[in-house]
Design a protein around this motif. Structure first.
Motif, PDB file in Angstrom:
ATOM      1  N   THR A   1     -35.660 -33.730 -16.829  1.00  0.00           N
ATOM      2  CA  THR A   1     -34.994 -32.864 -15.845  1.00  0.00           C
ATOM      3  C   THR A   1     -34.240 -31.718 -16.496  1.00  0.00           C
ATOM      4  O   THR A   1     -33.814 -30.792 -15.796  1.00  0.00           O
ATOM      5  N   GLN A   2     -34.038 -31.792 -17.780  1.00  0.00           N
ATOM      6  CA  GLN A   2     -33.267 -30.819 -18.567  1.00  0.00           C
ATOM      7  C   GLN A   2     -31.774 -30.851 -18.237  1.00  0.00           C
ATOM      8  O   GLN A   2     -31.017 -30.005 -18.701  1.00  0.00           O
ATOM      9  N   ALA A   3     -31.348 -31.854 -17.484  1.00  0.00           N
ATOM     10  CA  ALA A   3     -29.944 -31.943 -17.091  1.00  0.00           C
ATOM     11  C   ALA A   3     -29.031 -32.214 -18.278  1.00  0.00           C
ATOM     12  O   ALA A   3     -27.898 -31.722 -18.332  1.00  0.00           O
ATOM     13  N   VAL A   4     -29.516 -32.997 -19.237  1.00  0.00           N
ATOM     14  CA  VAL A   4     -28.683 -33.330 -20.395  1.00  0.00           C
ATOM     15  C   VAL A   4     -28.498 -32.099 -21.278  1.00  0.00           C
ATOM     16  O   VAL A   4     -27.387 -31.796 -21.718  1.00  0.00           O
ATOM     17  N   ALA A   5     -29.592 -31.374 -21.514  1.00  0.00           N
ATOM     18  CA  ALA A   5     -29.484 -30.149 -22.316  1.00  0.00           C
ATOM     19  C   ALA A   5     -28.513 -29.165 -21.670  1.00  0.00           C
ATOM     20  O   ALA A   5     -27.724 -28.513 -22.366  1.00  0.00           O
ATOM     21  N   ARG A   6     -28.569 -29.051 -20.366  1.00  0.00           N
ATOM     22  CA  ARG A   6     -27.651 -28.141 -19.665  1.00  0.00           C
ATOM     23  C   ARG A   6     -26.213 -28.639 -19.763  1.00  0.00           C
ATOM     24  O   ARG A   6     -25.288 -27.846 -19.950  1.00  0.00           O
ATOM     25  N   ALA A   7     -26.012 -29.944 -19.661  1.00  0.00           N
ATOM     26  CA  ALA A   7     -24.661 -30.501 -19.746  1.00  0.00           C
ATOM     27  C   ALA A   7     -24.037 -30.247 -21.114  1.00  0.00           C
ATOM     28  O   ALA A   7     -22.829 -30.040 -21.228  1.00  0.00           O
ATOM     29  N   TYR A   8     -24.855 -30.254 -22.135  1.00  0.00           N
ATOM     30  CA  TYR A   8     -24.357 -30.023 -23.495  1.00  0.00           C
ATOM     31  C   TYR A   8     -24.284 -28.541 -23.849  1.00  0.00           C
ATOM     32  O   TYR A   8     -23.670 -28.179 -24.850  1.00  0.00           O
ATOM     33  N   GLY A   9     -24.933 -27.710 -23.073  1.00  0.00           N
ATOM     34  CA  GLY A   9     -24.964 -26.296 -23.400  1.00  0.00           C
ATOM     35  C   GLY A   9     -25.919 -25.993 -24.530  1.00  0.00           C
ATOM     36  O   GLY A   9     -25.753 -24.998 -25.256  1.00  0.00           O
ATOM     37  N   ALA A  10     -26.942 -26.831 -24.697  1.00  0.00           N
ATOM     38  CA  ALA A  10     -27.931 -26.606 -25.746  1.00  0.00           C
ATOM     39  C   ALA A  10     -28.701 -25.324 -25.465  1.00  0.00           C
ATOM     40  O   ALA A  10     -28.982 -25.010 -24.305  1.00  0.00           O
ATOM     41  N   VAL A  11     -29.048 -24.595 -26.496  1.00  0.00           N
ATOM     42  CA  VAL A  11     -29.755 -23.326 -26.300  1.00  0.00           C
ATOM     43  C   VAL A  11     -31.056 -23.229 -27.090  1.00  0.00           C
ATOM     44  O   VAL A  11     -31.924 -22.432 -26.741  1.00  0.00           O
ATOM     45  N   CYS A  12     -31.204 -24.021 -28.161  1.00  0.00           N
ATOM     46  CA  CYS A  12     -32.386 -23.874 -28.998  1.00  0.00           C
ATOM     47  C   CYS A  12     -32.773 -25.209 -29.615  1.00  0.00           C
ATOM     48  O   CYS A  12     -32.045 -26.201 -29.525  1.00  0.00           O
ATOM     49  N   THR A  13     -33.950 -25.200 -30.222  1.00  0.00           N
ATOM     50  CA  THR A  13     -34.381 -26.356 -31.001  1.00  0.00           C
ATOM     51  C   THR A  13     -34.605 -25.888 -32.435  1.00  0.00           C
ATOM     52  O   THR A  13     -35.347 -24.930 -32.645  1.00  0.00           O
ATOM     53  N   PRO A  14     -33.873 -26.490 -33.396  1.00  0.00           N
ATOM     54  CA  PRO A  14     -32.919 -27.584 -33.229  1.00  0.00           C
ATOM     55  C   PRO A  14     -31.515 -27.085 -32.868  1.00  0.00           C
ATOM     56  O   PRO A  14     -31.143 -25.976 -33.217  1.00  0.00           O
ATOM     57  N   ASP A  15     -30.785 -27.939 -32.169  1.00  0.00           N
ATOM     58  CA  ASP A  15     -29.391 -27.664 -31.812  1.00  0.00           C
ATOM     59  C   ASP A  15     -28.630 -28.964 -32.024  1.00  0.00           C
ATOM     60  O   ASP A  15     -28.972 -29.993 -31.435  1.00  0.00           O
ATOM     61  N   PHE A  16     -27.618 -28.935 -32.889  1.00  0.00           N
ATOM     62  CA  PHE A  16     -26.927 -30.155 -33.317  1.00  0.00           C
ATOM     63  C   PHE A  16     -25.489 -30.222 -32.793  1.00  0.00           C
ATOM     64  O   PHE A  16     -24.732 -29.258 -32.907  1.00  0.00           O
ATOM     65  N   PHE A  17     -25.136 -31.386 -32.270  1.00  0.00           N
ATOM     66  CA  PHE A  17     -23.785 -31.668 -31.790  1.00  0.00           C
ATOM     67  C   PHE A  17     -23.292 -32.920 -32.511  1.00  0.00           C
ATOM     68  O   PHE A  17     -23.873 -34.001 -32.353  1.00  0.00           O
ATOM     69  N   GLY A  18     -22.224 -32.784 -33.299  1.00  0.00           N
ATOM     70  CA  GLY A  18     -21.687 -33.914 -34.048  1.00  0.00           C
ATOM     71  C   GLY A  18     -20.382 -34.406 -33.447  1.00  0.00           C
ATOM     72  O   GLY A  18     -19.426 -33.635 -33.308  1.00  0.00           O
ATOM     73  N   PHE A  19     -20.340 -35.684 -33.095  1.00  0.00           N
ATOM     74  CA  PHE A  19     -19.180 -36.275 -32.421  1.00  0.00           C
ATOM     75  C   PHE A  19     -18.513 -37.319 -33.302  1.00  0.00           C
ATOM     76  O   PHE A  19     -19.157 -37.982 -34.118  1.00  0.00           O
ATOM     77  N   ASP A  20     -17.202 -37.490 -33.087  1.00  0.00           N
ATOM     78  CA  ASP A  20     -16.456 -38.510 -33.822  1.00  0.00           C
ATOM     79  C   ASP A  20     -16.607 -39.871 -33.139  1.00  0.00           C
ATOM     80  O   ASP A  20     -17.381 -40.018 -32.179  1.00  0.00           O
ATOM     81  N   ALA A  21     -15.876 -40.855 -33.605  1.00  0.00           N
ATOM     82  CA  ALA A  21     -15.990 -42.218 -33.075  1.00  0.00           C
ATOM     83  C   ALA A  21     -15.593 -42.303 -31.606  1.00  0.00           C
ATOM     84  O   ALA A  21     -16.045 -43.199 -30.887  1.00  0.00           O
ATOM     85  N   GLU A  22     -14.750 -41.383 -31.142  1.00  0.00           N
ATOM     86  CA  GLU A  22     -14.334 -41.349 -29.739  1.00  0.00           C
ATOM     87  C   GLU A  22     -15.224 -40.435 -28.907  1.00  0.00           C
ATOM     88  O   GLU A  22     -14.910 -40.131 -27.756  1.00  0.00           O
ATOM     89  N   MET A  23     -16.326 -39.980 -29.506  1.00  0.00           N
ATOM     90  CA  MET A  23     -17.302 -39.101 -28.847  1.00  0.00           C
ATOM     91  C   MET A  23     -16.686 -37.776 -28.417  1.00  0.00           C
ATOM     92  O   MET A  23     -16.952 -37.258 -27.338  1.00  0.00           O
ATOM     93  N   ARG A  24     -15.848 -37.222 -29.304  1.00  0.00           N
ATOM     94  CA  ARG A  24     -15.304 -35.877 -29.134  1.00  0.00           C
ATOM     95  C   ARG A  24     -16.009 -34.959 -30.129  1.00  0.00           C
ATOM     96  O   ARG A  24     -16.178 -35.317 -31.302  1.00  0.00           O
ATOM     97  N   LEU A  25     -16.397 -33.778 -29.686  1.00  0.00           N
ATOM     98  CA  LEU A  25     -17.160 -32.868 -30.532  1.00  0.00           C
ATOM     99  C   LEU A  25     -16.345 -32.408 -31.734  1.00  0.00           C
ATOM    100  O   LEU A  25     -15.225 -31.923 -31.591  1.00  0.00           O
ATOM    101  N   GLN A  26     -16.942 -32.550 -32.918  1.00  0.00           N
ATOM    102  CA  GLN A  26     -16.307 -32.098 -34.155  1.00  0.00           C
ATOM    103  C   GLN A  26     -17.192 -31.151 -34.958  1.00  0.00           C
ATOM    104  O   GLN A  26     -16.713 -30.511 -35.890  1.00  0.00           O
ATOM    105  N   TYR A  27     -18.479 -31.058 -34.576  1.00  0.00           N
ATOM    106  CA  TYR A  27     -19.386 -30.189 -35.322  1.00  0.00           C
ATOM    107  C   TYR A  27     -20.454 -29.626 -34.384  1.00  0.00           C
ATOM    108  O   TYR A  27     -21.087 -30.367 -33.641  1.00  0.00           O
ATOM    109  N   ARG A  28     -20.618 -28.302 -34.390  1.00  0.00           N
ATOM    110  CA  ARG A  28     -21.732 -27.638 -33.693  1.00  0.00           C
ATOM    111  C   ARG A  28     -22.259 -26.602 -34.668  1.00  0.00           C
ATOM    112  O   ARG A  28     -21.794 -25.473 -34.724  1.00  0.00           O
ATOM    113  N   GLY A  29     -23.180 -27.042 -35.496  1.00  0.00           N
ATOM    114  CA  GLY A  29     -23.679 -26.160 -36.536  1.00  0.00           C
ATOM    115  C   GLY A  29     -25.099 -26.507 -36.925  1.00  0.00           C
ATOM    116  O   GLY A  29     -25.782 -27.261 -36.246  1.00  0.00           O
TER     117      GLY A  29
END
Length: 197
Positions: A108-136
């Motif tokens: 459905t592409q709903a997850v990509a939209r929820a994350y704001g993903a724009v390209c492949t590859p697109d990386f989102f790094g989260f900590d143990a509490e699932m808070r974003l710490q890396y988008r690179g």
């Protein structure tokens, strides 16, 4: 068309999801998250940027798993327009790549939209509490081989997250092929999203 990822709002919580994997089972973020961190990677089969970096992502994912950081890969591309990114093709590619992590289909592409993903590859790094710490980026490579001593930016960032709870202060944007979005009307007609009318 190559795109770069925007500057991220560090600290925002990961959006939950439940998606079908190439193992033919549904998986939630909660089930797949790592004890000390999680990488959510938006990839696909056919993108030359993904194909070029996949051996390095696989290497890094295997090593990150040993310190409690899991990698989850999600394919959001429109498979009708790009059959090489279909679910059946995902299964074949996952086997060919011998992926050490789950490869999920965001039909459905709903997850990509929820994350704001724009390209492949697109990386989102989260900590143990699932808070974003890396988008690179994974590293400085694009769609060609890299030198063996190329810094492992994603790996080093997630190792920092695992041990200290935060990512590096400087993060280089990822670059890759634009996500192949469905036309809203087409998606609505297929029942993948609700029409706004």
């Amino acid at each position: 068309m190559a795109l770069t990822t925007p500057i991220a709002d560090i600290g925002w919580p990961a959006a939950p999801f439940r998606l079908l994997g190439v193992d033919s089972h549904y998986h939630s973020l909660k089930q797949l998250m790592g004890r000390r961190g999680t990488v959510v990677a938006f990839i696909c089969n056919h993108c030359p940027y993904v194909q070029a970096m996949m051996p390095r992502l696989i290497r890094d994912a295997r090593e990150l798993a040993t310190i409690g950081v899991n990698v989850i890969a999600i394919n959001p591309n429109d498979a009708d327009a790009y059959p090489e990114d279909s679910f059946a093709a995902m299964k074949q590619q996952a086997k060919a790549w011998d992926l050490p992590f789950h490869y999920l289909h965001d039909e459905t592409q709903a997850v990509a939209r929820a994350y704001g993903a724009v390209c492949t590859p697109d990386f989102f790094g989260f900590d143990a509490e699932m808070r974003l710490q890396y988008r690179g980026r994974l590293d400085a490579g694009r769609n060609e081989p890299v030198e063996e001593d190329t810094p492992r930016e994603l790996f080093d960032a997630m190792r920092l997250v695992a041990h200290l709870g935060y990512g590096p202060g400087e993060q280089e944007a990822s670059i890759g092929c634009s996500i192949k979005w469905r036309e809203p009307q087409e998606a609505a007609e297929r029942g993948l999203i609700q029409s706004a009318t």
